[in-house]
Structure formats: structure tokens, C-alpha cells
Design an enzyme around this catalytic site. Sequence first.
Site, PDB file in Angstrom:
ATOM      1  N   CYS A   1       0.811  -1.214   0.000  1.00  0.00           N
ATOM      2  CA  CYS A   1       0.000   0.000   0.000  1.00  0.00           C
ATOM      3  C   CYS A   1       0.843   1.262   0.000  1.00  0.00           C
ATOM      4  CB  CYS A   1      -0.967   0.000   1.182  1.00  0.00           C
ATOM      5  SG  CYS A   1      -0.199  -0.321   2.757  1.00  0.00           S
TER       6      CYS A   1
ATOM      7  N   CYS B   1      -1.850  -3.295   8.968  1.00  0.00           N
ATOM      8  CA  CYS B   1      -1.437  -2.020   9.569  1.00  0.00           C
ATOM      9  C   CYS B   1      -0.919  -2.231  10.987  1.00  0.00           C
ATOM     10  CB  CYS B   1      -2.608  -1.038   9.616  1.00  0.00           C
ATOM     11  SG  CYS B   1      -3.260  -0.635   7.991  1.00  0.00           S
TER      12      CYS B   1
END
Lengths: 175, 127
Positions: free
Chosen positions: B37, B106
Site C-alpha cells: 500500500c 497495519c
Amino acid sequence: MDISKNYFEFIGLPVSYHLDRSELSDRSRELQKTLHPDRYAHLSDHEQRVAVQYMAYLNEAVATLKSPLLRAQYLLQLQDIDTTSESSTAIDPMFLMQQMELRERLEEIPSASDPFDELEELNGEVVAVLEKLRASFVQSYESGDLSSATSDVRKMQFLEKLLLEIERLEDKLED
Amino acid sequence: MAYSDKVIDHYENPRNVGKMDDKESNVGTGMVGAPACGDVMRLQIKVSDEGIIEDAKFKTYGCGSAIASSSLVTEWVKGMSLDEAEKLKNTTIAEELALPPVKIHCSVLAEDAIKAAVADYKEKQDK
């Protein structure tokens, strides 16, 4: 036509990062013509379904091969390397440091006296880094050094993301 | 995708955003990135002579979940020993923030960042 073939073979191009864009559009246009719905309206349901499938595969193939990043990712994918779904991977700290700095600069641009100039300068630098990575990728990939090629593509992903952020900020500043 | 209230809170009021001098011998810096990402995270700790984390700072360029995960970690590790901080698990972070499966990475990034910061600090002490 055969959708078990990879995108390059399906369109009739050599499996390579180097791509002749006009050849890509010529060939995809030819394929599109043969797949045009008018041509198979008289065919059986099954044959029509197959044609729709071909069309979808062709669109995917063109979109992938057109983009330098997607093309590089796809070349690695053909070697069973997937750089698009990894979460956290060890990345050269110096590179990350540079990424951090570039993003910090981007963050400060809105408050600069001449944001558009700075944005353009930053954009130029990012593109230059990206170009270097692309060249390095080609060299690694072609010499069969897949681990370096993979590392280059990972880095390219960070820079492409940054380019998107630059574009987004530009749109915002223009409003 | 809906963010949990805790993610939104950390995203809107991130704790401990900032930078420490990474040349200081009592500062450990962890730099990590998620290639998929393009998120980049820097997490820094300041360690006392007794090996306790006195202060923590972070800077994250990424999505709300990545910002919240690193913000939460800086809150948590203050007062921890290095050993405790090293044992911090991404699952604990993900649970606290109620991260959806697609955002679990994350929390992994934040775990990697604190581990890297501790490793950097230890490496400095060995020199």
C-alpha cells in the site's frame, strides 16, 4: 485466442518489460474487432459467453501491460512472485528514510509561498527516482536476478503511491 | 469501510506525533514500510538508563488504521521495559482498535516498527 495464455502471449507480444505501445494498441484493436458483439450475435449462448470472457481478459491484459508498474508486477507474478499483497517486508532503511523525507516535503507544500513550483520540483524528483528504479528493475530482471528485481518493484510501489499523493494535492490546491 | 471509534479518535487526535534526534545514543528509531500500500512509518523511543521507555514519537504516512496503530503503540510503550515493548503483538493492537481483516497488516506494521526501534536502540548500546 486462449485465456490460459499469459497477457503477453494472449496479445502476441514478447514477454518483456520493453513494450512497443503502438504495437500493443494495434494488436489489442485487432483482437477487439474479432471480439465485437456484432460478430457473434448469431452464435450460441456458450460461444457468446466465451467471447465475453475473452473481451474481459483482453481488457485486463491491456490495462496491465500499459502501466509500467503493473507490467513489472506482472512479470514477477509470472515467476510466482507477488509484490502486491505483502504487508510488511524488510526494506532498505535508507530508502525508507528518503520516502519519509519526500512525504514530509509534500506535507509542507500547502504552506509554501509558491506551492505549485515546489510541487512540480518534488514531482520531478520522484519521477527521476522512479525512472532509475525502472532501469534497475529491467537490468535485474533481464539478468535473472529476481530478488533485486522484486526489491525494485517494491520500491516502485512506494513511489507510485507518492505520485498519486502529489496529484491529489495538486487537485486540492487548484480548487 | 467503517472505521471503529478508536481508530477515528487516534486518526483525528494522533498522540505523540513528532521526531526525535536519531543520533542521540538513547534514542531508537524504527523505520518500516508496507510495499503493497506504500505506507511508511517511523517510530522512535527514548530509553532511560534503567532500560525503561520514557518517551515515544511516531510519524506515519498511510491510511487511518496505520496512523491509529502507530499512535496507539506510542501510548502503550511509554513506561514499558524494552523486553515488554518487544513482546507487543499486532493482534493486541488490532483487537484494541477493532481493525477489520483487510487492515490487520497495519497493526503488523506497527509491531514491526516498535521491534525495529528496540533493535536499533540495542544496536547503538553495543557499539
